[in-house]
Structures are given as structure tokens and as C-alpha cells.
Motif scaffolding. Structure first.
Motif, PDB file in Angstrom:
ATOM      1  N   ALA A  53       0.848  -1.190   0.000  1.00 40.16           N
ATOM      2  CA  ALA A  53       0.000   0.000   0.000  1.00 40.16           C
ATOM      3  C   ALA A  53       0.885   1.241   0.000  1.00 40.16           C
ATOM      4  N   GLU A  54       0.302   2.342  -0.437  1.00 39.87           N
ATOM      5  CA  GLU A  54       1.026   3.603  -0.545  1.00 39.87           C
ATOM      6  C   GLU A  54       0.781   4.435   0.717  1.00 39.87           C
ATOM      7  N   TYR A  55       1.840   5.000   1.259  1.00 38.77           N
ATOM      8  CA  TYR A  55       1.717   5.872   2.425  1.00 38.77           C
ATOM      9  C   TYR A  55       1.069   7.198   2.036  1.00 38.77           C
ATOM     10  N   PHE A  56       0.405   7.809   2.991  1.00 40.26           N
ATOM     11  CA  PHE A  56      -0.127   9.158   2.807  1.00 40.26           C
ATOM     12  C   PHE A  56       0.962  10.092   3.318  1.00 40.26           C
ATOM     13  N   ARG A  57       1.692  10.707   2.399  1.00 41.57           N
ATOM     14  CA  ARG A  57       2.853  11.540   2.747  1.00 41.57           C
ATOM     15  C   ARG A  57       2.508  13.013   2.642  1.00 41.57           C
ATOM     16  N   ALA A  58       3.037  13.761   3.594  1.00 40.08           N
ATOM     17  CA  ALA A  58       2.916  15.214   3.548  1.00 40.08           C
ATOM     18  C   ALA A  58       4.014  15.750   2.646  1.00 40.08           C
ATOM     19  N   ASP A  59       3.707  16.806   1.913  1.00 44.38           N
ATOM     20  CA  ASP A  59       4.774  17.400   1.112  1.00 44.38           C
ATOM     21  C   ASP A  59       5.609  18.318   2.007  1.00 44.38           C
ATOM     22  N   GLU A  60       6.669  18.853   1.482  1.00 44.26           N
ATOM     23  CA  GLU A  60       7.615  19.649   2.271  1.00 44.26           C
ATOM     24  C   GLU A  60       6.958  20.852   2.939  1.00 44.26           C
ATOM     25  N   LEU A  61       6.030  21.522   2.265  1.00 48.66           N
ATOM     26  CA  LEU A  61       5.384  22.692   2.852  1.00 48.66           C
ATOM     27  C   LEU A  61       4.480  22.315   4.018  1.00 48.66           C
TER      28      LEU A  61
END
Length: 192
Positions: free
Chosen positions: A175-183
């Protein structure tokens, strides 16, 4: 009892143990996959709540800061993009995270705009909407953490021996993680 019978019993026992292990491993993988889907659903519910709150927040701020049209347009566009991504059958977790990050940034800009208007900051409707938004953001953060924790467990099972054998046989995929972007990793400094 002859030697052949003992060997047959031992072989049958080994086959039964391996079969029970396989069934147990398969059921464990299915349970984890279902928890991942449930975790994603919980994120989706909270993101929908936030998206539904945006028009009320924009209208409240518009009443006090009507000349800030660029801010309102960005929030409206980000909300529309988030809704479109949420409804898309082909959108990945990364696509959804990016759309939601854009909406978060637009909402931060809207909130920052509100700081310039003391009457707005004292408006009870605005304060209520801000409290609801803050509550929803906390729930989103919790739902993301839960989802990513379950994704990590599933992905670990899929990769680790011997469960990777069963995962490969039945085509379980990571499964794909829910990642926050840099901002999103930078905490905004907002004062009310």
C-alpha cells in the motif's frame, strides 16, 4: 503399525500444519489489507468534512475582506481540485495528498488574511468555523497516522519471510503511504 503408516501420518501432519499456517497467514494479510482500506476511508471522511466547511469559512471572511479576491479564488480552486481528486477512481494516495496539501496551504492563506481584520477575528461565526476547522485538522492528522501505521504493518508482512510467500501467491501488493509534502512539514505560525 508399520513404518509406512507412521511416515504417512507424519507427512499428513506436516501438510496439515503447513496448510493451517498458510490459511492463518492469508487471513492475517486480508485483515491488514481491510484495515488499510478502513484507514483510508477514515481519512476520506475527515477530508470531506474539511472540504464541506470551506465555503462557509470563505463566505464569512468575504464579508469582511471582500477585496481579497485572489485569496478566495485560490481557496475555491484548491477545494475544487481536492473534490475532483477525491472523486477520481484513478487518483493515488500521493495525488490525494498533494491536492489536500494545496487546500491546506490555501486555508492557511485565508486564515492569515483574516488576521488583518480585527472585527472578523472577533466574529463568533468565524471563531466557530475556526474551531471546527482546527478540530477537523486534528482528526485528519490522527487518521493519517493510523492509516500509515497500518500500511507499514501490511507492507512489512508482504516483504518479510515467510509471509511474503503467501503474499506473492495471492498477489497482495504494498500500500502507498499518505505523505505530507515539504510545505506541510512546516508548522504555520498563526495568531488569533
Amino acid at each position: 503399525m508399520g513404518t509406512g503408516a507412521i511416515v504417512a501420518i507424519v507427512v499428513a501432519a506436516v501438510v496439515v500444519v503447513v496448510a493451517l499456517w498458510g490459511v492463518s497467514m492469508y487471513n492475517n494479510l486480508v485483515a491488514l489489507r481491510n484495515r488499510v482500506e478502513n484507514g483510508w476511508s477514515q481519512i476520506d471522511v475527515q477530508l470531506k468534512r474539511r472540504t464541506d466547511l470551506v465555503p462557509n469559512l470563505v463566505e464569512t471572511v468575504k464579508g469582511y475582506a471582500s477585496h481579497e479576491s485572489a485569496v478566495f479564488e485560490k481557496v475555491t480552486e484548491a477545494r475544487a481540485a481536492a473534490l475532483q481528486t477525491a472523486c477520481s477512481q484513478t487518483a493515488t494516495a500521493a495525488d490525494r495528498a498533494e491536492a489536500e496539501s494545496n487546500l491546506s496551504r490555501a486555508l492557511m492563506n485565508l486564515t492569515a488574511t483574516a488576521e488583518a481584520y480585527p472585527d472578523l477575528k472577533a466574529n463568533q461565526n468565524f471563531l466557530d468555523l475556526q474551531a471546527q476547522l482546527s478540530d477537523i485538522e486534528e482528526k485528519i492528522a490522527y487518521a493519517r497516522q493510523f492509516y500509515n501505521d497500518v500500511v507499514q504493518k501490511l507492507n512489512t508482512k508482504i516483504e518479510m519471510f515467510p509471509s511474503n510467500i503467501v503474499a506473492g501467491m495471492f498477489h497482495f501488493s504494498k500500500a502507498e503511504y499518505f505523505r505530507a509534502d515539504e510545505l506541510d512539514k512546516v508548522v504555520p505560525q498563526i495568531r488569533f
